[in-house]
Motif scaffolding. Structure first.
Motif, mmCIF file in Angstrom:
data_model
loop_
_atom_site.group_PDB
_atom_site.id
_atom_site.type_symbol
_atom_site.label_atom_id
_atom_site.label_comp_id
_atom_site.label_asym_id
_atom_site.label_seq_id
_atom_site.Cartn_x
_atom_site.Cartn_y
_atom_site.Cartn_z
ATOM 1 N N ALA A 49 2.288 1.765 -3.513
ATOM 2 C CA ALA A 49 1.520 2.243 -4.365
ATOM 3 C C ALA A 49 1.159 3.726 -4.095
ATOM 4 O O ALA A 49 0.926 4.464 -4.974
ATOM 5 N N TYR A 50 1.127 4.109 -2.822
ATOM 6 C CA TYR A 50 0.844 5.414 -2.442
ATOM 7 C C TYR A 50 1.995 6.146 -2.827
ATOM 8 O O TYR A 50 1.722 7.349 -3.690
ATOM 9 N N SER A 51 3.121 5.920 -2.824
ATOM 10 C CA SER A 51 4.193 6.771 -3.333
ATOM 11 C C SER A 51 4.142 6.488 -4.713
ATOM 12 O O SER A 51 4.729 7.657 -5.530
ATOM 13 N N ASP B 2 1.706 7.189 -18.194
ATOM 14 C CA ASP B 2 0.762 7.464 -17.287
ATOM 15 C C ASP B 2 -0.433 6.430 -17.189
ATOM 16 O O ASP B 2 -0.789 6.255 -16.308
ATOM 17 N N ASP C 66 -1.338 4.231 -14.114
ATOM 18 C CA ASP C 66 -2.935 4.105 -13.658
ATOM 19 C C ASP C 66 -3.515 2.749 -13.570
ATOM 20 O O ASP C 66 -3.916 2.333 -12.543
ATOM 21 N N ARG D 213 -4.851 -2.335 -6.495
ATOM 22 C CA ARG D 213 -5.851 -2.217 -5.438
ATOM 23 C C ARG D 213 -6.676 -3.145 -5.510
ATOM 24 O O ARG D 213 -7.297 -3.384 -4.434
ATOM 25 N N ARG E 95 -5.803 -5.239 -2.721
ATOM 26 C CA ARG E 95 -5.812 -4.677 -1.607
ATOM 27 C C ARG E 95 -7.216 -4.322 -0.833
ATOM 28 O O ARG E 95 -7.336 -4.505 0.102
ATOM 29 N N GLU F 272 0.997 -1.261 0.057
ATOM 30 C CA GLU F 272 0.082 -0.053 -0.189
ATOM 31 C C GLU F 272 0.974 1.172 0.007
ATOM 32 O O GLU F 272 0.590 2.064 -0.905
ATOM 33 N N ALA F 273 1.934 1.103 0.903
ATOM 34 C CA ALA F 273 2.682 2.362 0.950
ATOM 35 C C ALA F 273 3.421 2.726 -0.562
ATOM 36 O O ALA F 273 3.766 3.780 -1.098
ATOM 37 N N LEU G 143 -1.830 0.774 -10.865
ATOM 38 C CA LEU G 143 -2.504 1.147 -9.317
ATOM 39 C C LEU G 143 -3.705 0.684 -8.996
ATOM 40 O O LEU G 143 -4.014 -0.079 -8.146
ATOM 41 N N SER H 274 1.733 6.459 -6.816
ATOM 42 C CA SER H 274 0.644 7.391 -7.295
ATOM 43 C C SER H 274 0.975 8.868 -7.005
ATOM 44 O O SER H 274 0.862 9.725 -7.876
ATOM 45 N N HIS H 275 1.960 9.234 -6.085
ATOM 46 C CA HIS H 275 2.323 10.580 -5.713
ATOM 47 C C HIS H 275 3.294 11.023 -6.504
ATOM 48 O O HIS H 275 3.603 12.177 -7.339
ATOM 49 N N ASP H 276 4.475 10.233 -6.421
ATOM 50 C CA ASP H 276 5.940 10.678 -6.856
ATOM 51 C C ASP H 276 6.138 10.187 -8.318
ATOM 52 O O ASP H 276 7.002 10.665 -8.835
ATOM 53 N N ARG I 123 4.099 10.140 -10.797
ATOM 54 C CA ARG I 123 3.252 10.958 -11.812
ATOM 55 C C ARG I 123 4.047 12.297 -12.055
ATOM 56 O O ARG I 123 4.056 12.616 -13.164
ATOM 57 N N ALA I 124 4.706 12.881 -11.027
ATOM 58 C CA ALA I 124 5.326 14.367 -11.275
ATOM 59 C C ALA I 124 6.081 14.522 -12.280
ATOM 60 O O ALA I 124 5.858 15.171 -13.264
#
Lengths: 150, 501
Positions: B278-280, B326, B330, B337, B340, B275-276, B333, B282-284, B286-287
């Motif tokens: 996937a979270y990172s 991208d 997506d 999910r 999870r 999860e951590a 992720l 998702s945030h990092d 993509r930028a």
């Protein structure tokens, strides 16, 4: 555009700042944007302390808030803002890369006014930023105590 | 209060006694006294025997009352001669003094008279307080008791002799015990181990017989106790063995539980890590993509006048790659999910679900000729939103891979398949696939067609498989190159779930 209101952009990534400003500039909305680089600075600005001690009184019309920020993250900023008598009406829009549902849910639970995912596609990104700027800085009537520039 | 309801074991034991039985009741209080005597009478009346109660002086009224309070209709029973309430003068002392011989004659005549009156037997009980007070002839009382056993065994008659233990001296009670084959004591009907037959009780050389009897008793008792002890230790051994194996089982269960808990903890921490991660992502992740796309766009715009066709084409490819990356992020992720999220299972009408999926896709099929055939689909047990993803993927694949056909035929139907699962398939007449690669179909980012021919990231079928597995189901495919494909999904039936629970 008679009333252009102040936008507070909380964004640590200079490239994102540049792209955002580019988007806003295309519609002449970039002039009244204040940029802060982390959550701590955002709070300093709002409370007029630290580097922002000398700024003029008044809240921005909207705060565009990234979630993943150095020092104090977006959720923590949001939490403090909503707990403060003078700031709790401040419009806050989350502007983030994350589609994660838990970010979305947590943001709304903390009382955010909007949640916008930054698109990877540049045209979509510029469009999103523009719409945000137009709505919050021009169309929307902010709560009392916000700065207006005539 | 109902005697029968209250003292069932005693009454059940008394019911075992009948004509030819001679027994005594040794009581210590009124409750024990009447508890036995009245029940004895009641059973006799119920059986159609003639019942005689010889009460102590002044006690007839008391006995009558006790009988009535136990539900005996004394009035009616005495009127029909079934019950006789008598005094000692009417029985034992009817000749003024006590004489056993006269008494045996009395019992014999009374039995015969009862039989001739139509009763099935004679049943008699006597109170004996007057015996300790003394009367003429009573020195023969114990002789009478001893011989009575013989007398009742010869006549169709049973006799209950009542002794108040508090009133009688121990040596008399001792003789009472020796002269009655059955003793009722404290609510229990007991076979009397100390009974001595009349010829022995009344005979000579009594002491020698007593010695013999006691020695035999001592020895037998020892044997019995020995056997009991053996049985008891055997039983203890068995119990010990049982306890040991139970403890062993307990330990095993505890060990297994701890193991499972550890596995569960491990899984949870892996899940947290995922999860951590996937979270990172998702945030990092993509930028930078956004920056590549954004600044490339800016470059394209600003440098437009000086760019030649080749450079412009290169820039376009950079943009396409960023956008594709991208989509891949997506999809990845979304895929992670599925592993999870908690599933929310319920009964799902697959036909309704498939029809809504098809309706949703319809707008994208404009300009295409597609013949849909949707059969009667079963109800299954699963998470509706995840199953929606399954059929959305399979149906849009069918639409996509029939694009080269003038007319696409897409069939969605079910197989009759065993008691535990339902099987639904999606069949098309599209470009198909090589069965050699059937196992690769369901891998993450595995594609059997070039991006130019058919767009996509290659996550759809991996997602389908993952959702099926999360339901305890299966997926498989059949197909041939240029000859269509069929994808099968097996899901648990609603009844299967009930068995599992």
């Amino acid at each position: 555009m008679s009333d252009l209101k102040r936008i507070l952009l909380v964004e640590d990534d200079p490239k994102d700042v540049e792209l955002t400003l580019t988007g806003l500039a295309e519609y002449n909305l970039a002039n009244e944007v204040v940029i802060v680089r982390d959550g701590e600075e955002a709070l300093d600005y709002l409370y007029r302390r630290g580097n922002h001690q000398t700024r003029a009184n008044g809240n921005p019309a909207v705060m565009l808030l990234d979630l993943k920020l150095p020092k104090v993250n977006g959720f923590e900023v949001l939490e403090q803002v909503r707990a403060d008598e003078n700031l709790k009406m401040l419009p806050v829009v989350v502007l983030t890369s994350s589609h994660e549902e838990r970010d979305l849910v947590k943001s709304y639970k903390l009382g955010v006014n909007g949640y916008v995912v930054k698109p990877v596609d540049f045209h979509q990104f510029v469009n999103a930023v523009k719409e945000l700027g137009v709505f919050w800085a021009v169309i929307n009537e902010p709560p009392p105590g916000s700065v207006k520039k005539r | 209060m109902n005697l029968a309801a209250q003292r069932t074991p005693l009454i059940a034991a008394l019911e075992q006694l009948g004509p030819h039985d001679h027994f005594c009741s040794i009581y210590e209080n009124r409750e024990e006294h009447y508890g036995v005597a009245i029940a004895f009478m009641q059973i006799g009346l119920d059986r159609g025997e003639k019942c005689i109660y010889i009460a102590d002086d002044g006690m007839v009224g008391d006995v009558r009352q006790a009988m009535q309070s136990e539900g005996i209709d004394v009035e009616r029973a005495t009127a029909s001669k079934a019950l006789v309430l008598a005094t000692k003068e009417q029985a034992y002392l009817r000749h003024g003094s006590f004489n056993p011989d006269w008494m045996f004659t009395f019992w014999e005549e009374a039995t015969q008279s009862a039989m001739s009156e139509g009763f099935s037997a004679l049943r008699a009980t006597g109170e004996t307080e007057w015996v300790v007070r003394g009367a003429r002839g009573l020195e023969r009382w114990m002789e009478y008791e001893s011989r009575l056993t013989h007398a009742v065994s010869e006549n169709n008659c049973s006799a209950l002799c009542q002794y108040n233990r508090r009133l009688f001296p121990p040596e008399l009670i001792l003789d009472v015990i020796r002269t009655h084959p059955v003793v009722v004591y404290r609510g229990t009907v007991c076979r009397n181990l100390y009974y001595v037959p009349p010829d022995e009780f009344l005979g000579t050389n009594q002491e020698e017989r007593e010695v013999e009897r006691l020695l035999t008793n001592i020895q037998e008792r020892e044997d019995v106790e020995h056997a009991l002890r053996d049985q008891l230790s055997e039983r203890k051994k068995v119990e010990e063995a049982l306890r040991l194996s139970r403890d062993e089982l307990d330990t095993k269960v505890k060990e297994r539980t701890a193991e499972l808990r550890k596995i569960n903890d491990d899984l949870q921490s892996v899940n947290k890590e995922l999860e951590a991660f996937a979270y990172s992502v998702s945030h990092d992740l993509r930028a930078p993509l956004r920056h590549i796309a954004g600044f490339t766009e800016l470059l394209l715009k600003d440098a437009e006048p000086v760019l030649d066709d080749k450079s412009r084409r290169h820039i376009t490819k950079i943009l396409q790659s960023a956008n594709r990356m991208d989509s891949l992020v997506d999809d990845l992720l979304a895929f992670s999910r599925i592993g999870r999220v908690e599933t929310q299972k319920t009964t799902v009408n697959l036909e309704q679900l498939v029809r809504s999926v098809v309706a949703e896709i319809a707008p994208d099929t404009q300009g295409r000729r597609i013949v849909w055939r949707i059969g009667a689909l079963p109800i299954c047990y699963g998470d509706p939103s995840l199953l929606q993803v399954v059929f959305s993927n399979l149906v849009s694949n069918a639409v996509k891979f029939t694009r080269t056909r003038e007319q696409a035929n897409i069939e969605i139907d079910s197989l009759n398949h065993g008691p535990n699962e339902v099987v639904v398939f999606v069949r098309d007449n599209g470009v198909g696939f090589d069965m050699n690669y059937k196992d690769k179909l369901f891998g993450v980012f595995q594609r059997l067609h070039s991006q130019d021919a058919f767009e996509g990231t290659g996550i759809g079928l991996a997602t389908v498989q993952r959702i099926a597995h999360r339901h305890g189901g299966r997926v498989w495919a059949e197909g041939a190159i240029d000859n269509g494909a069929t994808f099968y999904v097996a899901l648990p039936k609603p009844e299967k779930r009930k068995q599992d629970e």
